[in-house]
Design a protein around this motif. Structure first.
Motif, PDB file in Angstrom:
ATOM      1  N   ALA A 101      34.965  17.101  59.182  1.00 26.17           N
ATOM      2  CA  ALA A 101      35.147  16.013  58.215  1.00 26.17           C
ATOM      3  C   ALA A 101      36.587  15.526  58.262  1.00 26.17           C
ATOM      4  CB  ALA A 101      34.796  16.489  56.808  1.00 26.17           C
ATOM      5  N   ASN A 102      36.762  14.216  58.161  1.00 24.34           N
ATOM      6  CA  ASN A 102      38.115  13.656  58.163  1.00 24.34           C
ATOM      7  C   ASN A 102      38.452  12.947  56.856  1.00 24.34           C
ATOM      8  OD1 ASN A 102      36.481  11.427  58.721  1.00 24.34           O
ATOM      9  ND2 ASN A 102      37.174  11.245  60.835  1.00 24.34           N
ATOM     10  N   ILE A 103      37.496  12.888  55.945  1.00 20.02           N
ATOM     11  CA  ILE A 103      37.740  12.398  54.585  1.00 20.02           C
ATOM     12  C   ILE A 103      37.035  13.338  53.619  1.00 20.02           C
ATOM     13  CG2 ILE A 103      37.414  10.520  52.923  1.00 20.02           C
ATOM     14  CD1 ILE A 103      37.475   8.532  55.199  1.00 20.02           C
ATOM     15  N   ILE A 104      37.719  13.679  52.553  1.00 22.95           N
ATOM     16  CA  ILE A 104      37.116  14.471  51.481  1.00 22.95           C
ATOM     17  C   ILE A 104      36.873  13.545  50.294  1.00 22.95           C
ATOM     18  CG2 ILE A 104      39.393  15.261  50.683  1.00 22.95           C
ATOM     19  CD1 ILE A 104      37.999  17.829  49.657  1.00 22.95           C
ATOM     20  N   ALA A 105      35.659  13.615  49.739  1.00 19.01           N
ATOM     21  CA  ALA A 105      35.306  12.866  48.533  1.00 19.01           C
ATOM     22  C   ALA A 105      35.264  13.835  47.364  1.00 19.01           C
ATOM     23  CB  ALA A 105      33.961  12.175  48.700  1.00 19.01           C
ATOM     24  N   ILE A 106      35.909  13.454  46.290  1.00 21.49           N
ATOM     25  CA  ILE A 106      36.021  14.320  45.115  1.00 21.49           C
ATOM     26  C   ILE A 106      35.317  13.673  43.924  1.00 21.49           C
ATOM     27  CG2 ILE A 106      37.651  15.340  43.475  1.00 21.49           C
ATOM     28  CD1 ILE A 106      39.651  15.440  45.858  1.00 21.49           C
ATOM     29  N   PRO A 107      34.416  14.422  43.265  1.00 13.82           N
ATOM     30  CA  PRO A 107      33.731  13.912  42.075  1.00 13.82           C
ATOM     31  C   PRO A 107      34.548  14.196  40.812  1.00 13.82           C
ATOM     32  CG  PRO A 107      32.763  15.997  42.716  1.00 13.82           C
ATOM     33  CD  PRO A 107      33.858  15.699  43.710  1.00 13.82           C
ATOM     34  N   ALA A 108      35.304  13.215  40.368  1.00 15.77           N
ATOM     35  CA  ALA A 108      36.244  13.423  39.260  1.00 15.77           C
ATOM     36  C   ALA A 108      35.566  13.862  37.967  1.00 15.77           C
ATOM     37  CB  ALA A 108      37.056  12.156  39.015  1.00 15.77           C
ATOM     38  N   ARG A 109      34.355  13.419  37.725  1.00 16.77           N
ATOM     39  CA  ARG A 109      33.692  13.765  36.472  1.00 16.77           C
ATOM     40  C   ARG A 109      33.026  15.141  36.517  1.00 16.77           C
ATOM     41  NH1 ARG A 109      32.131   7.839  36.212  1.00 16.77           N
ATOM     42  NH2 ARG A 109      33.804   6.985  34.934  1.00 16.77           N
ATOM     43  N   TYR A 110      33.109  15.812  37.661  1.00 23.12           N
ATOM     44  CA  TYR A 110      32.429  17.099  37.817  1.00 23.12           C
ATOM     45  C   TYR A 110      33.327  18.205  38.349  1.00 23.12           C
ATOM     46  CZ  TYR A 110      28.496  14.145  36.871  1.00 23.12           C
ATOM     47  OH  TYR A 110      27.648  13.249  36.264  1.00 23.12           O
ATOM     48  N   THR A 111      34.621  17.912  38.472  1.00 26.92           N
ATOM     49  CA  THR A 111      35.585  18.925  38.881  1.00 26.92           C
ATOM     50  C   THR A 111      36.825  18.797  38.013  1.00 26.92           C
ATOM     51  OG1 THR A 111      36.577  17.470  40.537  1.00 26.92           O
ATOM     52  CG2 THR A 111      34.841  18.954  41.305  1.00 26.92           C
ATOM     53  N   ALA A 112      37.585  19.853  37.921  1.00 25.69           N
ATOM     54  CA  ALA A 112      38.858  19.823  37.205  1.00 25.69           C
ATOM     55  C   ALA A 112      39.956  19.370  38.162  1.00 25.69           C
ATOM     56  CB  ALA A 112      39.179  21.211  36.663  1.00 25.69           C
ATOM     57  N   VAL A 113      41.036  18.847  37.620  1.00 26.34           N
ATOM     58  CA  VAL A 113      42.153  18.387  38.440  1.00 26.34           C
ATOM     59  C   VAL A 113      42.685  19.522  39.312  1.00 26.34           C
ATOM     60  CG1 VAL A 113      44.506  17.474  38.397  1.00 26.34           C
ATOM     61  CG2 VAL A 113      42.788  16.518  36.859  1.00 26.34           C
ATOM     62  N   VAL A 114      42.875  20.689  38.730  1.00 27.93           N
ATOM     63  CA  VAL A 114      43.384  21.844  39.481  1.00 27.93           C
ATOM     64  C   VAL A 114      42.444  22.184  40.632  1.00 27.93           C
ATOM     65  CG1 VAL A 114      43.876  24.321  39.321  1.00 27.93           C
ATOM     66  CG2 VAL A 114      44.657  22.786  37.521  1.00 27.93           C
ATOM     67  N   GLN A 115      41.169  22.145  40.364  1.00 29.90           N
ATOM     68  CA  GLN A 115      40.173  22.431  41.399  1.00 29.90           C
ATOM     69  C   GLN A 115      40.238  21.390  42.512  1.00 29.90           C
ATOM     70  OE1 GLN A 115      36.188  22.317  39.852  1.00 29.90           O
ATOM     71  NE2 GLN A 115      35.296  23.263  41.665  1.00 29.90           N
ATOM     72  N   ALA A 116      40.414  20.132  42.160  1.00 24.44           N
ATOM     73  CA  ALA A 116      40.507  19.062  43.156  1.00 24.44           C
ATOM     74  C   ALA A 116      41.719  19.264  44.067  1.00 24.44           C
ATOM     75  CB  ALA A 116      40.568  17.708  42.467  1.00 24.44           C
ATOM     76  N   VAL A 117      42.837  19.621  43.484  1.00 27.90           N
ATOM     77  CA  VAL A 117      44.050  19.879  44.270  1.00 27.90           C
ATOM     78  C   VAL A 117      43.806  21.039  45.234  1.00 27.90           C
ATOM     79  CG1 VAL A 117      46.456  20.665  44.146  1.00 27.90           C
ATOM     80  CG2 VAL A 117      45.632  18.898  42.565  1.00 27.90           C
ATOM     81  N   GLU A 118      43.175  22.104  44.762  1.00 28.84           N
ATOM     82  CA  GLU A 118      42.867  23.253  45.609  1.00 28.84           C
ATOM     83  C   GLU A 118      41.923  22.867  46.748  1.00 28.84           C
ATOM     84  OE1 GLU A 118      41.339  26.125  42.839  1.00 28.84           O
ATOM     85  OE2 GLU A 118      43.332  26.681  42.124  1.00 28.84           O
ATOM     86  N   MET A 119      40.938  22.020  46.451  1.00 33.46           N
ATOM     87  CA  MET A 119      40.007  21.587  47.505  1.00 33.46           C
ATOM     88  C   MET A 119      40.732  20.801  48.587  1.00 33.46           C
ATOM     89  SD  MET A 119      36.400  20.590  45.674  1.00 33.46           S
ATOM     90  CE  MET A 119      37.075  19.305  44.622  1.00 33.46           C
ATOM     91  N   VAL A 120      41.644  19.922  48.185  1.00 31.67           N
ATOM     92  CA  VAL A 120      42.404  19.135  49.159  1.00 31.67           C
ATOM     93  C   VAL A 120      43.279  20.055  50.005  1.00 31.67           C
ATOM     94  CG1 VAL A 120      44.204  17.381  49.447  1.00 31.67           C
ATOM     95  CG2 VAL A 120      42.309  16.982  47.849  1.00 31.67           C
ATOM     96  N   GLU A 121      43.955  21.011  49.377  1.00 31.57           N
ATOM     97  CA  GLU A 121      44.782  21.968  50.129  1.00 31.57           C
ATOM     98  C   GLU A 121      43.937  22.709  51.161  1.00 31.57           C
ATOM     99  OE1 GLU A 121      48.424  23.664  47.597  1.00 31.57           O
ATOM    100  OE2 GLU A 121      46.492  24.005  46.619  1.00 31.57           O
TER     101      GLU A 121
END
Length: 143
Positions: A101-121
């Protein structure tokens, strides 16, 4: 490394936290997202990120909307884009390892900000395994 990011009105807080993390790590960030919570159309931002990935102007993309689905569908309309909707770090890792995958899509209404940052890392530090997965990834592209 250069990263494009785009978000709709569901993701300004997510984008801000992700961009801060990326810049602290020395990544160059191209920001196509909105900073407002006023309603906007996610395809306007998803196409910009995906076009940069398709044109190889950036190494990876990050897209954010409420469910993550609409903006992922938008990004995946572009040739050479493999946008993965992720909601855990394990899925983000597998999206890179098995699907390149070369793009990650994040569901803002179903994840926490901290979790989103960790997923991107996790997404950015995980390499594609190749091997048996390479043949499968090659079959994704339209013939």
């Amino acid at each position: 490394m250069k990263i494009a990011i785009g978000n709709d009105h569901a993701g300004p807080e997510y984008k801000k936290a992700i961009v801060e993390m990326l810049q602290k790590k020395g990544y160059e960030v191209v920001n196509y997202g909105t900073d407002s919570f006023d309603s906007v159309d996610y395809p306007d931002f998803g196409h910009q990120v995906a076009q940069d990935v398709e044109d190889k102007k950036v190494d990876f993309g990050i897209v954010i909307c409420g469910s993550g689905n609409g903006i992922a569908m938008t990004a995946n309309k572009h040739q050479g884009v493999r946008c993965a909707l992720c909601w855990t770090t394990e899925i983000a890792s597998l999206a890179r390892q098995h699907n390149d995958a070369n793009i990650i899509a994040i569901p803002a209404r179903y994840t926490a900000v901290v979790q989103a940052v960790e997923m991107v890392e996790t997404f950015l530090k995980t390499a594609f395994e190749g091997g048996r997965h390479a043949n499968r990834v090659n079959k994704i592209a339209c013939m």
